[in-house]
Write an enzyme that holds these catalytic residues in place. Structure first.
Site, PDB file in Angstrom:
ATOM      1  N   ASP A 165       0.646  -1.174   0.250  1.00  0.00           N
ATOM      2  CA  ASP A 165      -0.204  -0.259  -0.215  1.00  0.00           C
ATOM      3  C   ASP A 165       0.960   1.343  -0.003  1.00  0.00           C
ATOM      4  OD1 ASP A 165      -2.151   2.032   0.131  1.00  0.00           O
ATOM      5  OD2 ASP A 165      -1.640   1.675   2.782  1.00  0.00           O
ATOM      6  N   MET A 246      -6.732   6.603   4.152  1.00  0.00           N
ATOM      7  CA  MET A 246      -6.195   7.952   2.762  1.00  0.00           C
ATOM      8  C   MET A 246      -5.196   7.532   2.138  1.00  0.00           C
ATOM      9  SD  MET A 246      -9.403   9.172   3.604  1.00  0.00           S
ATOM     10  CE  MET A 246      -8.774  10.809   2.874  1.00  0.00           C
ATOM     11  N   ARG A 247      -4.188   7.872   1.899  1.00  0.00           N
ATOM     12  CA  ARG A 247      -3.317   7.345   1.216  1.00  0.00           C
ATOM     13  C   ARG A 247      -3.371   7.310  -0.412  1.00  0.00           C
ATOM     14  NH1 ARG A 247      -0.087   3.779   3.678  1.00  0.00           N
ATOM     15  NH2 ARG A 247       0.955   5.009   4.497  1.00  0.00           N
ATOM     16  N   ALA A 248      -4.731   6.537  -0.549  1.00  0.00           N
ATOM     17  CA  ALA A 248      -4.946   6.504  -2.208  1.00  0.00           C
ATOM     18  C   ALA A 248      -5.239   7.958  -2.599  1.00  0.00           C
ATOM     19  CB  ALA A 248      -5.983   5.155  -1.777  1.00  0.00           C
ATOM     20  N   VAL A 251      -2.010   9.773  -3.184  1.00  0.00           N
ATOM     21  CA  VAL A 251      -1.706   9.896  -3.891  1.00  0.00           C
ATOM     22  C   VAL A 251      -1.999  10.215  -5.701  1.00  0.00           C
ATOM     23  CG1 VAL A 251      -0.845   7.713  -5.391  1.00  0.00           C
ATOM     24  CG2 VAL A 251      -0.490   8.029  -3.133  1.00  0.00           C
TER      25      VAL A 251
END
Length: 344
Positions: A165, A246-248, A251
């Site tokens: 991830d 919230m990384r998606a 990015v």
């Protein structure tokens, strides 16, 4: 061969055939290294390392650094001479591969076989652009802005979901079964091997155009922002994919902005978001799906006559029904009653 000659011998990025998704992901990571690197999954012989070396040729310093599979943490992040710090209050830092890769490409083949701690250090530096080494209360920090490219063959094992991830983008390569494309790839490779300088000369104009695009795109990043429509679209895509955290979202926004900058667009649009969404969600959606399947209730938890019959049929495969069998009389034993005989 000199370093300059070795660099000229790299296969041109513009000459890659049938690798459009990989080329886009690599260019986006080159425009904005803060995206967090690119994870490339695919079988052997799908030009993973060739594409990584080709990208390095387009970057300002052209650095291409490979992390050996058996490298130690000190080899990666660098070391501090604690004795000199205690003796004369000066910090002597021996740079590692992260420092060497600054403004270039750090290539990690078979990243799925590295120790988790080493992968953590790689991803931390790739996302932050800095590397900090601490030993016994003494620390040293230096810039480490590089394009991280990790490759893996799924047949040799997977990365832990928590590490997967943290890679910004992912591209999944497949074997090519189109005869014309295979022939074109082989012809290009043979021509390059026969005359590297002459082959590269044929792509010089395209290579120069890529260099200019990257330079201009990096300069344009700061002026591009996201309106509410773009934010809403990113949120909808990430929610639909059931991603964790919230990384998606972050990015995807950065990748869409990098694509807009690469194309010299006036603004980031939902079209840019849609064009980068798959490389952002590919490894995150897959992780979530696996978890969902793992936690899904089994048929026995939701019994029905059809499910039970099916489950019973599967579990009883090869099972034979019991049949009556007589007992053979043994010498010295009298009045043995066969099991299938009726008791009188």
């Amino acid at each position: 061969m000199s370093e300059a000659s070795a660099r000229r011998a790299a296969f041109p990025f513009s000459a890659l055939i049938g690798q459009a998704p990989l080329q886009q992901a690599l260019l986006l990571a080159a425009v904005d290294p803060g995206i967090g690197g690119v994870l490339v999954s695919g079988p052997r012989g799908t030009a993973k390392s060739t594409a990584a070396r080709a990208l390095a040729e387009l970057l300002p310093e052209g650095q291409f650094v490979t992390l050996p599979l058996g490298a130690s943490e000190d080899r990666l992040i660098g070391t501090l001479d604690i004795e000199s710090a205690l003796r004369d209050a000066s910090v002597r830092f021996s740079p590692g591969l992260l420092a060497k890769a600054h403004r270039g490409v750090l290539y990690v083949d078979e990243v799925n076989l590295l120790p988790d701690g080493l992968v953590d250090a790689l991803l931390d530096a790739a996302a932050s652009g800095v590397n900090t080494v601490e030993r016994d209360g003494v620390s040293h920090t230096h810039d480490a802005s590089f394009v991280l490219i990790g490759t893996m063959n799924p047949e040799e094992g997977e990365l832990r979901p928590q590490l997967t991830d943290r890679f910004g983008l992912m591209v999944e390569l497949q074997n090519c079964y189109e005869p014309q494309i295979r022939q074109a790839i082989v012809k290009a490779r043979l021509a390059f091997d026969l005359d590297p300088a002459g082959f590269c000369a044929g792509y010089e104009a395209q290579q120069d155009a890529h260099v200019v695009r990257l330079r201009d795109a990096r300069a344009a990043l700061a002026r591009l922002s996201f309106d509410d429509e773009v934010h809403a679209h990113v949120s909808a895509l990430c929610i639909a994919a059931s991603v964790d955290g919230m990384r998606a979202d972050l990015v995807m926004l950065r990748a869409a902005r990098a694509l807009a900058a690469l194309e010299q667009a006036d603004a980031v649009t939902v079209v840019h978001v849609d064009r980068v969404a798959e490389s952002v969600l590919l490894h995150r959606r897959g992780v979530q799906d696996d978890a969902t399947q793992t936690n899904a209730p089994s048929p026995s938890q939701h019994p029905s006559s059809t499910d039970n019959a099916s489950a019973s049929a599967e579990s009883d495969y090869g099972y034979l029904s019991p049949e009556p069998t007589g007992i053979v009389r043994v010498a010295g034993v009298k009045d043995v009653i066969p099991l299938n005989a009726k008791k009188r």
